[in-house]
Design an enzyme around this catalytic site. Structure first.
Site, short mmCIF file in Angstrom:
data_model
loop_
_atom_site.label_atom_id
_atom_site.label_comp_id
_atom_site.label_asym_id
_atom_site.label_seq_id
_atom_site.Cartn_x
_atom_site.Cartn_y
_atom_site.Cartn_z
N ASN A 174 0.80 -1.21 0.00
CA ASN A 174 0.00 0.00 0.00
C ASN A 174 0.84 1.27 0.00
O ASN A 174 1.07 1.88 -1.03
CB ASN A 174 -0.95 -0.04 1.21
N CYS A 175 1.32 1.72 1.15
CA CYS A 175 2.00 3.01 1.26
C CYS A 175 3.28 2.85 2.10
O CYS A 175 3.46 1.84 2.77
CB CYS A 175 1.08 4.04 1.88
N MET A 405 2.26 7.83 6.30
CA MET A 405 2.58 7.34 4.96
C MET A 405 1.46 7.78 4.01
O MET A 405 0.36 7.24 4.05
CB MET A 405 2.70 5.82 4.97
N CYS A 407 -1.49 9.69 3.12
CA CYS A 407 -2.58 10.49 3.67
C CYS A 407 -2.62 10.46 5.20
O CYS A 407 -2.47 11.47 5.86
CB CYS A 407 -3.89 9.99 3.09
N SER A 409 -1.96 7.02 7.14
CA SER A 409 -1.54 5.72 7.69
C SER A 409 -0.27 5.88 8.51
O SER A 409 0.76 6.30 7.99
CB SER A 409 -1.32 4.72 6.55
N ASN A 427 3.03 -0.20 4.71
CA ASN A 427 1.77 -0.82 5.07
C ASN A 427 1.39 -1.84 4.00
O ASN A 427 1.42 -1.53 2.80
CB ASN A 427 0.66 0.24 5.19
N TYR A 563 -7.18 1.37 11.53
CA TYR A 563 -6.98 2.45 10.57
C TYR A 563 -8.30 3.13 10.30
O TYR A 563 -9.29 2.47 9.97
CB TYR A 563 -6.40 1.83 9.29
N GLU A 568 -12.84 7.60 0.30
CA GLU A 568 -13.16 8.51 -0.80
C GLU A 568 -14.33 7.99 -1.62
O GLU A 568 -15.36 8.66 -1.76
CB GLU A 568 -11.95 8.72 -1.70
N GLY A 702 -7.95 12.85 3.51
CA GLY A 702 -6.83 13.45 4.21
C GLY A 702 -5.99 14.29 3.27
O GLY A 702 -5.10 15.01 3.70
#
Length: 727
Positions: A174-175, A405, A407, A409, A427, A563, A568, A702
């Site tokens: 993910n991020c 990370m 937005c 996380s 993540n 989390y 969105e 975010g």
């Protein structure tokens, strides 16, 4: 005569020969070959099992064939028969739902697909290619990869298995926090070029942009340069040394050997007194080069397109550095953002800027970086960014200080070889649970709600463990920039696996949630803000989820965290599915969206201080991801008000953002806030709706987006329209 219902709904007479023909075709594909007696016997066995039924579905007949084959000596035929059946099923699915989605994308008629991510321009070929590949990948993943129980729960709307267009089809995560310091200090290979340690801030900034582009093409979430002012400060020093040497040569006619013998540093009082003209020359040129370097970096990020067809979702965290070099970087970032992009000075969406507030560094007038805090406040009134982090609250909630990370996380504390590590960690993905749906099903029973919650949390755990399993055993060569060239802090060999990067909290895996507001309203029939008992009920739900994540962490050794999902497109998807199943429920499914995570309902009229107090207790439980923000009228002429809110937030919430009007009409010159309608945005002065002659910036979740160029989905637009100012 038994009747057979075909897949298209038509009813025909049962035909034994069709079973025999299908079995013979399957036998042809086996090594043993055709056996007509077995085919005949299987058909007779199926007839025996269905003869008492007046009507039977074609799927039931095929199930009977498979059962009979598996109990026979020709299990090899069963394998071929099942495989052919699955291929036919896939083709039918492609011709129906899949074909509809593809056509909707190609002809730009499927608004849900086109607006699922406001950071993607679905009109362009690269984005359409990515969306098309995603449609196919998601379909294949659901059919053949993701556990069936998870697929069912996702499609029903009980949970959302995020990013199925990337994971699990590709072993991607993910991020992350990019380990930029490690990469720049030790060098790395990018494409066909071997990159050495930069010799100036200009080169360092240019290389940073390329790293961000490469990383963004290998992951599906956001990336952050954690404390970029500290990471890039050494390259400001290198630029100063370069300019000082040039000045010595031209201003003092010093020879090469003498210049090389000097110990040159920014904080050298001896140099400043011995060579004042040269020192001042080097300082001025270095300051200008730093500003120019970060202007170029901002332009590069906003003009780059990653492999998945979107602007790299990048975040710069800064604010704690106190050296001259670190301060120059902070000022350069803020001055460039204040200036804006292009001759019109449009507000950039990326990189997201996060300014760290810390007492003794920049919080109070007597602090060394207080002047930069004032510059950050000015920037926020004009460009919405930067958001702020409260250093002590982030430490309290997550165990150590680091930036999010992308937005929102956040990673927890991680110590390796007695050293705290943040950069290079990531993540692995998110699965979100639909809390309002469970509350609707519970029909006002709190105990029933928690029983349903436990059942669905078991599915969430299976979904998250599957994400982990998909990454286990992956070899470093699938993403050299991440695993071999230092972005994750690792310098693995091509055939090494990445397993050790997943273990023991080094990376996180997240349980997400949405709609605490609607959940409490559905269960208890009253708005959560208006009742202290109900406020605690909302906190208890999030605390329960947090305890479950901690339990999974203890059981597995992986970094499970809770989390607060940005939601969105999910705010719309969940609400839409629940309205279809349960009907229009006042205050819950009638709005067209669910409220983001633990946030106060967006149309609740209250002060920013009350909103902050309402949300302050949630991050300690949702430590894997969180943010709070408030809506304001224009603050350009009242920066003191924003500072008061920032200082109030500093003591209470770890992460806070400011939403202020920054829209601009290029037709009439209006600057302020465009009117948000269900059909989009329009200038309140001249009613201009043309995206080519307007700049509309809104916080999507975010992060910021430009919905005039890349429209929100229907639910998110409804949510934006419903937002009220906090005064």
């Amino acid at each position: 005569m038994t009747k057979v219902t075909k897949r298209d709904g038509t009813v025909v007479d049962f035909n034994k020969q069709k079973i025999i023909d299908a079995l013979l075709k399957a036998m042809i594909r086996t090594e043993i070959g055709i056996d007509t007696n077995i085919a005949e016997n299987i058909a007779k066995q199926v007839i025996t099992n269905i003869k008492d039924r007046e009507k039977v579905d074609i799927e039931n007949i095929q199930d009977e064939v498979v059962t009979a084959l598996m109990s026979s000596k020709r299990k090899d035929v069963a394998v071929e028969y099942i495989g052919h059946r699955e291929v036919r099923s896939l083709k039918r699915r492609e011709r129906s739902c899949l074909d509809k989605k593809v056509q909707g994308l190609l002809y730009l008629t499927d608004t849900e697909v086109m607006s699922e991510n406001s950071n993607k321009d679905s009109q362009t070929i690269p984005t359409q290619r990515d969306l098309l590949a995603g449609i196919m990948a998601k379909d294949f993943a659901q059919a053949y990869m993701i556990p069936k129980r998870v697929v069912k729960a996702h499609n029903n709307g009980d949970i959302h298995q995020h990013d199925q267009d990337y994971s699990p089809y590709f072993p991607s995560f993910n991020c992350m926090l990019i380990d930029l310091r490690e990469m720049l200090e030790n060098g790395f290979k990018l494409g066909n070029a071997q990159i050495e340690t930069p010799k100036s801030i200009t080169t360092a900034a240019a290389v940073t942009a390329q790293i961000i582009a490469q990383v963004s093409s290998h992951i599906y979430g956001g990336n952050t340069i954690n404390e970029i002012d500290k990471v890039l400060a050494p390259y400001v020093t290198k630029s100063f040394i370069k300019h000082f040497r040039t000045g010595m040569e031209w201003l003092y006619n010093a020879d090469f050997k003498y210049i090389q013998s000097l110990e040159i540093s920014v904080d050298s009082l001896e140099l400043a007194s011995r060579f004042p003209r040269c020192y001042d020359y080097a300082m001025r040129l270095t300051e200008k080069e730093t500003v120019d370097a970060f202007q170029s970096l901002e332009y590069e990020i906003n003009t780059l397109v990653s492999a998945n067809g979107q602007t790299p979702f990048s975040t710069f965290g800064f604010g704690r550095g106190t050296t001259w070099e670190e301060r120059q970087i902070q000022k350069a970032i803020l001055k460039n953002r204040i200036r804006g992009l292009g001759k019109e000075g449009k507000t950039p969406v990326f990189p997201k800027l996060i300014f760290a507030l810390e007492d003794g560094v920049n919080l109070k007038p007597e602090d060394i970086n207080y002047d930069i805090k004032k510059l950050a406040i000015k920037c926020s009134t004009l460009r919405m960014y930067p958001d702020i982090l409260s250093v002590p609250k982030v430490k309290e909630v997550t165990g150590s200080f680091k930036n999010p990370m992308g937005c929102r996380s956040f990673l927890g504390q991680y110590i390796e070889n007695e050293k705290e590590i943040h950069n290079g960690r990531f993540n692995m993905g998110v699965t979100t649970i639909n809390l309002p749906r469970l509350a609707i099903k519970a029909n006002g029973s709190e105990s029933e709600f928690y029983e349903l919650l436990d059942e669905m949390l078991d599915v969430c755990k299976e979904a998250l463990m599957y994400r982990i399993e998909r990454l286990k055993g992956v070899k470093a060569k699938v993403a050299p920039i991440l695993y071999m060239e230092g972005a994750t802090g690792a310098r693995l060999q091509a055939e090494d696996t990445i397993d050790h990067l997943l273990d023991n909290d080094r990376s996180s895996i997240s349980l997400g949630y949405i709609g605490v507001h609607e959940t409490v309203l559905s269960l208890f029939g009253n708005h959560i803000f208006d009742d202290l008992v109900l406020r605690q009920k909302g906190i208890n739900i999030v605390k329960y989820l947090s305890n479950k994540a901690a339990q999974w962490k203890a059981e597995t050794g992986y970094g499970f965290s809770l989390y607060s999902t940005p939601a969105e497109s999910l705010c719309y998807r969940f609400c839409k599915l629940d309205e279809e199943q349960f009907g229009v429920i006042k205050g819950i499914t009638d709005k067209g969206y669910y409220t983001n995570s633990f946030h106060l309902d967006v149309n609740k009229k209250t002060s920013p201080f009350e909103k902050i107090i309402f949300e302050k207790d949630y991050p300690q439980y949702a430590s894997g991801g969180f943010i709070s923000y408030c809506e304001f009228d224009a603050l350009v002429n009242n920066p003191e008000a924003l500072e008061a809110v920032w200082d109030f937030a500093y003591e209470r919430v770890p992460y806070f953002g400011t939403n202020t009007p920054v829209d601009k009409c290029l037709e009439c010159g209006f600057e302020g806030e465009f009117e948000a309608t269900v059909m989009g945005f329009k200038c309140p002065n001249c009613e201009n709706r043309n995206p080519k002659t307007s700049s509309v910036i809104r916080r999507c979740c975010g992060y910021l987006s430009e919905p005039s160029q890349r429209p929100f989905n229907k639910g998110k637009q409804n949510e934006v329209v419903s937002r009220v100012k906090h005064k």
